[in-house]
Design a protein around this motif. Structure first.
Motif, PDB file in Angstrom:
ATOM      1  N   MET A 106      -7.345 -32.174  35.777  1.00 19.93           N
ATOM      2  CA  MET A 106      -8.665 -32.525  35.255  1.00 19.93           C
ATOM      3  C   MET A 106      -9.507 -33.216  36.325  1.00 19.93           C
ATOM      4  N   ILE A 107      -8.897 -34.141  37.049  1.00 20.00           N
ATOM      5  CA  ILE A 107      -9.627 -34.864  38.093  1.00 20.00           C
ATOM      6  C   ILE A 107     -10.089 -33.906  39.189  1.00 20.00           C
ATOM      7  N   LEU A 108      -9.158 -33.100  39.702  1.00 21.84           N
ATOM      8  CA  LEU A 108      -9.500 -32.188  40.802  1.00 21.84           C
ATOM      9  C   LEU A 108     -10.472 -31.105  40.347  1.00 21.84           C
ATOM     10  N   SER A 109     -10.349 -30.657  39.103  1.00 23.76           N
ATOM     11  CA  SER A 109     -11.276 -29.645  38.593  1.00 23.76           C
ATOM     12  C   SER A 109     -12.683 -30.202  38.479  1.00 23.76           C
ATOM     13  N   ALA A 153     -13.348 -40.249  37.725  1.00 26.24           N
ATOM     14  CA  ALA A 153     -13.777 -38.872  37.998  1.00 26.24           C
ATOM     15  C   ALA A 153     -14.815 -38.420  36.975  1.00 26.24           C
ATOM     16  N   GLY A 154     -14.628 -38.792  35.714  1.00 19.44           N
ATOM     17  CA  GLY A 154     -15.620 -38.453  34.697  1.00 19.44           C
ATOM     18  C   GLY A 154     -16.965 -39.098  34.969  1.00 19.44           C
ATOM     19  N   MET A 155     -16.950 -40.350  35.387  1.00 24.73           N
ATOM     20  CA  MET A 155     -18.184 -41.055  35.704  1.00 24.73           C
ATOM     21  C   MET A 155     -18.888 -40.411  36.900  1.00 24.73           C
ATOM     22  N   LEU A 156     -18.153 -40.067  37.925  1.00 23.00           N
ATOM     23  CA  LEU A 156     -18.738 -39.449  39.111  1.00 23.00           C
ATOM     24  C   LEU A 156     -19.286 -38.056  38.805  1.00 23.00           C
ATOM     25  N   ALA A 157     -18.585 -37.319  37.938  1.00 17.92           N
ATOM     26  CA  ALA A 157     -19.070 -35.987  37.565  1.00 17.92           C
ATOM     27  C   ALA A 157     -20.401 -36.080  36.823  1.00 17.92           C
ATOM     28  N   LEU A 158     -20.536 -37.075  35.942  1.00 19.17           N
ATOM     29  CA  LEU A 158     -21.805 -37.278  35.239  1.00 19.17           C
ATOM     30  C   LEU A 158     -22.917 -37.621  36.229  1.00 19.17           C
ATOM     31  N   TRP A 159     -22.619 -38.449  37.199  1.00 24.02           N
ATOM     32  CA  TRP A 159     -23.622 -38.804  38.212  1.00 24.02           C
ATOM     33  C   TRP A 159     -24.013 -37.587  39.047  1.00 24.02           C
ATOM     34  N   GLN A 160     -23.027 -36.780  39.412  1.00 22.37           N
ATOM     35  CA  GLN A 160     -23.347 -35.597  40.206  1.00 22.37           C
ATOM     36  C   GLN A 160     -24.275 -34.664  39.432  1.00 22.37           C
TER      37      GLN A 160
END
Length: 585
Positions: A106-109, A153-160
């Motif tokens: 999940m993190i790497l994806s 990782a979820g937080m960073l994905a939202l920011w991206q």
């Protein structure tokens, strides 16, 4: 070129190529990050989760301890422990590596999908995934902290997604990000989950507040109040996200505990020590730093000051406390691929200017062969680690616990710090009086043990009060290496032999303690008045003592519990340790 203008066969081929590249990189990352060795706290985490599932309530005071019975317990890892317990009880011990593999995937994806959405190529993504996986592998254990990495990782994905191509000096990019801010309302439930999973949520709150604050500050400095709706919206998301961490069983008490715990130095705990920079293990760290530094050499890659500031602070924290290196690595994994793509583009342009056709054909064939080999090697490396969790007998007292089981030794057991939760796991699964045994202090540390009590045990285990090696509470009694042997009158002492000052201490008290068991890694001492007095109901005949240097090399599958001879019950048949592994007979 727009995919609608391409022939359908070409579009389909590109999709298959993209899926293949995604799978190859993902499997390579999983093979790099995955470990399957038991963590010292794994037994405790599973047991605490099981007790919550069984009882339907969270314990408010310390359990499984004789030294701190009744002490308040602020458990910031409830969701993680419930997940671990549910996994073991549903799928058996072999479910643990698959659970951890799923979280890693999940993190790497998330990392790869965020990078692809930003237009990053597969080569840059592959390099960053492997570097991130290699550095996170330092602390990729069966512990609640893996949910901190998932939440981050979820937080960073939202920011991206929300801030992709965001620049304060570009009106169009600000307006585009303003429209995407609604997605950041997923932050509050994410932070609530994080706060109930692992104490790393405190770092998450700090990163979130700093990133949002820097973005708002730069926007106000650059544009004044022209984008005040953006600033107000992002500020409300920040405040709500922080407030969401208060939705936990302890309310404000969780933050009070976290703030008080973060103030305490922990020189006794290796994870809180500085990162070793000049050994073989540090090569992966320097590779990450080198690739990041190379990527930042391009002028267009220096614009995002909030990201650069946060990465700088996290790098400092990662070098000061090695357990934070994983956080720095994951942040780099989300924020550096686009920058690395500039380097890849520069190299590709140079090669294309030389011999474009030959380079293109050769590179295509070579990349296909390389991807196939990487996939094969990664699968071969990964497959053996997915069947069981290994318990190294040179690190855990498997044979000593079997001896205690065979002799029905029970009571108050002062156990070496790293072995205490293994002992709790064995006691919890034991039948009869051994199930009533308790340890002195275990890996929960400040969450349920007053520091002055842990100091008594660390006096015995470490044999020093040197401030460079440990921190002692001002409330602790005067330093005394033998006080733990009398504090609450333990019945048994299970200690590691190698370079352990506690061995020397207890040998100085042979008039009160007798050596009942010894192998190459462990010693088990019993209180003489209980086990050596022929009038005692717990008397052990000298012929039953087992003192030797039996080699403990090898591994057994987790949970490595003691087994009973001749027990044909289904529970006993499915236990994951077997007598043939034990060499003390």
């Amino acid at each position: 070129m727009n995919s609608e203008l391409l022939p359908r066969s070409t579009t389909s081929q590109n999709r298959r190529s993209a899926v293949f590249s995604f799978v190859v990189i993902l499997i390579a990352g999983l093979a790099t990050i995955t470990t399957n060795c038991a963590d010292p706290d794994l037994w405790g985490h599973v047991q605490y989760g099981r007790e919550v599932i069984r009882d339907g309530v969270l314990p408010r005071t310390a359990t499984w301890t004789y030294a701190a019975e009744g002490a308040p317990w602020v458990n910031h890892e409830n969701i993680a422990e419930l997940l671990l317990a549910w996994t073991v009880d549903t799928f058996g011990p072999s479910g643990l590596p698959w659970m951890k593999l799923t979280i890693a995937a999940m993190i790497l994806s998330l990392l790869m999908m965020s990078a692809r959405k930003a237009g990053t190529g597969w080569l840059a993504i592959g390099v960053m995934v492997v570097l991130v996986a290699a550095n996170v592998q330092f602390h990729w254990h069966f512990r609640p902290q893996i949910l901190t990495y998932l939440s981050l990782a979820g937080m960073l994905a939202l920011w991206q997604h929300a801030f992709n191509d965001f620049r304060v000096d570009d009106e169009e990019s600000v307006r585009a990000s303003t429209r995407r801010l609604k997605w950041l309302w997923l932050m509050p439930p994410l932070m609530c989950f994080w706060a109930n999973s692992h104490g790393g949520f405190a770092a998450g709150v700090a990163i979130l507040a700093a990133y949002h604050g820097l973005i708002c500050l730069m926007l106000v400095v650059k544009s004044g109040l022209r984008h005040r709706s953006f600033v107000v919206h992002l500020s409300l998301i920040t405040i709500t996200s922080v407030a969401a961490t208060l939705v936990n069983p302890y309310g404000v008490g969780l933050w009070k505990f976290m703030l008080s715990a973060l103030k305490l130095p922990r020189p006794e705990i290796a994870d809180w020590g500085p990162l070793e920079l000049w050994n073989n293990e540090a090569i992966r760290f320097w590779c990450l730093i080198g690739v990041s530094a190379l990527s930042l050499c391009f002028r267009e890659n220096r614009r995002n000051l909030p990201q650069l500031a946060i990465m700088g602070l996290l790098l400092w924290q990662g070098m000061s406390h090695c357990r934070h290196l994983s956080i720095f690595s994951i942040v780099c994994g989300f924020w550096m691929p686009g920058r690395l793509q500039s380097v890849v583009n520069s190299v590709e342009n140079t090669l294309n200017r030389l011999q474009p056709e030959r380079v293109g054909r050769g590179f295509g064939r070579l990349s296909s062969v390389a991807c196939g080999l990487i996939l094969l090697i990664s699968l071969v490396k990964l497959a053996p680690m997915m069947t069981e969790v290994e318990v190294d007998r040179t690190e855990y007292p498997v044979s000593a616990m079997q001896y205690m089981h065979d002799q029905n030794l029970h009571g108050k057991v002062l156990v070496t710090f790293n072995w205490a939760q293994y002992a709790i796991g064995c006691f919890a699964e034991a039948e009869g009086s051994m199930s009533q045994s308790r340890v002195g202090v275990d890996g929960r540390f400040e969450t349920c043990y007053p520091r002055e009590i842990t100091d008594i045990c660390f006096d015995f285990w470490l044999g020093t009060n040197n401030p460079a090696q440990r921190y002692r509470s001002p409330k602790a009694p005067a330093f005394d290496t033998s006080r733990a042997l009398e504090f609450h009158q333990p019945d048994l002492v299970l200690i590691a032999r190698e370079q352990n000052p506690s061995v020397r201490v207890i040998e100085q008290h042979r008039d009160e303690w007798s050596l009942l068991y010894q192998d190459s890694i462990a010693q088990l001492w019993g209180r003489s008045s209980k086990y050596c007095d022929t009038n005692s109901p717990d008397f052990i005949a000298p012929d039953d003592y087992l003192v030797n240097d039996a080699d403990q090399r090898g591994t057994v599958p987790w949970p490595a519990l003691p087994v009973s001879q001749g027990d044909g019950s289904p529970v006993q048949q499915t236990r994951q340790s077997a007598r043939q592994y034990l060499s003390f007979r």
